[in-house]
Design a protein around this motif. Structure first.
Motif, PDB file in Angstrom:
ATOM      1  N   LYS A 176       1.022  -1.113   0.081  1.00 10.22           N
ATOM      2  CA  LYS A 176      -0.106  -0.022   0.106  1.00 10.22           C
ATOM      3  C   LYS A 176       0.891   1.102  -0.017  1.00 10.22           C
ATOM      4  O   LYS A 176       2.149   1.215   0.692  1.00 10.22           O
ATOM      5  N   ARG A 177       0.626   2.223  -0.783  1.00  6.68           N
ATOM      6  CA  ARG A 177       1.260   3.244  -0.753  1.00  6.68           C
ATOM      7  C   ARG A 177       1.006   4.175   0.274  1.00  6.68           C
ATOM      8  O   ARG A 177      -0.215   4.236   0.786  1.00  6.68           O
ATOM      9  N   PHE A 178       2.005   5.024   0.860  1.00  8.19           N
ATOM     10  CA  PHE A 178       1.882   5.874   1.973  1.00  8.19           C
ATOM     11  C   PHE A 178       3.059   6.998   1.831  1.00  8.19           C
ATOM     12  O   PHE A 178       3.895   6.793   1.215  1.00  8.19           O
ATOM     13  N   ILE A 179       2.632   8.145   2.840  1.00  5.65           N
ATOM     14  CA  ILE A 179       3.714   9.200   2.642  1.00  5.65           C
ATOM     15  C   ILE A 179       4.270   9.129   4.208  1.00  5.65           C
ATOM     16  O   ILE A 179       3.318   9.413   5.096  1.00  5.65           O
ATOM     17  N   LYS A 180       5.416   8.856   4.336  1.00  3.45           N
ATOM     18  CA  LYS A 180       6.200   8.731   5.679  1.00  3.45           C
ATOM     19  C   LYS A 180       5.902  10.080   6.472  1.00  3.45           C
ATOM     20  O   LYS A 180       5.528   9.949   7.757  1.00  3.45           O
ATOM     21  N   ALA A 181       6.132  11.096   5.889  1.00  6.40           N
ATOM     22  CA  ALA A 181       5.842  12.606   6.548  1.00  6.40           C
ATOM     23  C   ALA A 181       4.486  12.503   7.180  1.00  6.40           C
ATOM     24  O   ALA A 181       4.106  13.158   8.246  1.00  6.40           O
ATOM     25  N   GLN A 182       3.846  12.144   6.522  1.00  6.21           N
ATOM     26  CA  GLN A 182       2.205  12.383   6.817  1.00  6.21           C
ATOM     27  C   GLN A 182       2.063  11.388   8.080  1.00  6.21           C
ATOM     28  O   GLN A 182       1.302  12.043   9.120  1.00  6.21           O
ATOM     29  N   ILE A 183       2.641  10.185   8.244  1.00  2.00           N
ATOM     30  CA  ILE A 183       2.399   9.381   9.182  1.00  2.00           C
ATOM     31  C   ILE A 183       3.306  10.007  10.451  1.00  2.00           C
ATOM     32  O   ILE A 183       2.470  10.033  11.515  1.00  2.00           O
ATOM     33  N   LEU A 184       4.320  10.302  10.384  1.00  2.64           N
ATOM     34  CA  LEU A 184       5.033  10.786  11.561  1.00  2.64           C
ATOM     35  C   LEU A 184       4.436  12.124  12.062  1.00  2.64           C
ATOM     36  O   LEU A 184       4.391  12.504  13.149  1.00  2.64           O
ATOM     37  N   ARG A 185       3.794  12.897  11.165  1.00  2.20           N
ATOM     38  CA  ARG A 185       3.204  14.266  11.593  1.00  2.20           C
ATOM     39  C   ARG A 185       1.725  13.769  12.404  1.00  2.20           C
ATOM     40  O   ARG A 185       1.355  14.549  13.579  1.00  2.20           O
TER      41      ARG A 185
END
Length: 392
Positions: free
Chosen positions: A379-388
């Motif tokens: 699944k595609r994700f954006i790491k910065a979004q999860i960290l934030r």
């Protein structure tokens, strides 16, 4: 570090990544600081107290070194538990493969650090009968698995700079060394971590890439001499790793990079083809008097609901018993936690890091007992979004 490098490394967290999700609940244990000496048992405690140090403010004042009995008790507890295919949990043990050579340093007037490889011996004054055999018995039983931490846990550059400068810091170092103790980190955070010097400018705290590559090459060599095998997984001391660290690990054949606890980030391959794995549950009874089994179970359930592994962080201090008995409470709570997880999940799988890496590549869990297909999706994700936000 150039401005362009800084900008690129920060921008990468904004790029989409492909995270791995699994059709069955997976549980892993990652554990740091094995093989690293601390307080030299009760003798060392009294030595430091007589030198004027007041010990006991925090649990790490009592960090020592595991004994054969500590390791055996851990192994016995793990062997009482089994997953859906009959396998016991496996604890990934991240080893520090060098300790300070106090005897040599004393003959040199305590002027610089010298390293004694774990493969050769423990420092003078330290005794752990049967410890190596206890490790190996756990490896043979497939409930312990060796992985890489470092040669030292502290930054040698930072320590030697403070030693050369003299003053209170140098005096504290020598006081500890004369008692057979390398450091007590919370009392002296200026010693940093192996690849990270805290007193440099913010963008220059990590050692340069060439220095990291040399250190990691030496550490991998020390690991191979100690365990007669090359490491497949690594965790940087203090979780202080950057891209230079992972590049150096990759060049030495390491396949999995362990990251510290935080939001629920799925495992993913980075640009060095290293599987980045993130700890999701802090199970640290020695340092958390209020640790709740219910809370740990809830965190594991959140991982399973997201289809990502529940990765337990549990440091070696939790199994120590010589100066203060952390082991008894830890094993009791660990037993309770595993009982609950096993009762709730009839399809649970225990595995360690390199098995996880094989699984994401092949869709198959390969064990001594045979092979088992496991559903793996991306699944595609954006790491910065999860960290934030903590949300994938």
């Amino acid at each position: 570090m150039t401005l362009a490098t800084k900008v690129w490394r920060r921008a990468k967290d904004l790029l989409p990544l492909s995270g791995f999700h699994f059709g069955r609940p997976l549980l892993l244990f990652q554990s740091d600081d094995w093989g690293r000496v601390g307080l030299r048992d009760c003798e060392g405690l009294e030595h430091l107290r007589s030198a004027g140090l007041e010990l006991g403010d925090r649990p790490y004042d009592f960090y020592s070194l595991e004994t054969a009995e500590d390791v055996t008790a851990l192994v016995d507890t793990l062997k009482r538990h089994h997953d859906s295919i009959g396998r016991a949990p496996c604890l990934e043990m991240n080893f520090v493969v060098g300790n300070l050579d106090f005897a040599r340093m004393e003959t040199e007037g305590w002027r610089q650090t010298q390293i004694l490889p774990l493969a050769e011996a423990l420092p003078a004054g330290w005794a752990r009968p049967g410890l190596n055999q206890a490790y190996r018995s756990g490896f043979d039983d497939d409930v312990l698995h060796p992985a890489l931490h470092g040669t030292t846990h502290f930054c040698r550059r930072a320590v030697e700079r403070n030693l050369a400068a003299g003053g209170e810091r140098a005096d504290l170092l020598r006081t500890l060394w004369k008692a057979g103790t390398p450091y007590i980190h919370w009392r002296m955070p200026w010693i940093g971590y192996e690849y990270w010097d805290p007193e440099e400018a913010a963008d220059d705290r990590f050692l340069e890439s060439a220095a990291q590559l040399e250190l990691i090459g030496q550490t991998v060599g020390g690991f191979a001499k100690t365990f007669s095998v090359l490491p497949g997984s690594a965790c940087a001391p203090g979780y202080r790793a950057n891209e230079d660290t992972t590049q150096a690990w990759a060049q030495h054949g390491i396949r999995v990079a362990q990251n510290g606890p935080g939001p629920l980030v799925p495992p993913y391959f980075d640009g060095n083809e290293m599987l980045q794995v993130f700890r999701t549950i802090e199970f640290e009874p020695a340092t958390d008097a209020s640790l709740s089994i219910e809370s740990c179970v809830q965190k594991a359930e959140s991982c399973f609901a997201e289809g990502i592994p529940a990765v337990i962080s549990i440091h070696s201090i939790n199994f120590h018993s010589t100066v203060k008995d952390f082991r008894s409470r830890t094993l009791q709570l660990l037993n309770e936690f595993l009982n609950v997880i096993e009762a709730r999940h009839s399809d649970l799988l225990y595995l360690h890091d390199t098995e996880l890496c094989d699984l994401v590549q092949s869709g198959t869990l390969r064990t001594r007992q045979g092979t088992l297909p496991v559903s793996v999706t991306k699944k595609r994700f954006i790491k910065a979004q999860i960290l934030r936000t903590g949300i994938a």
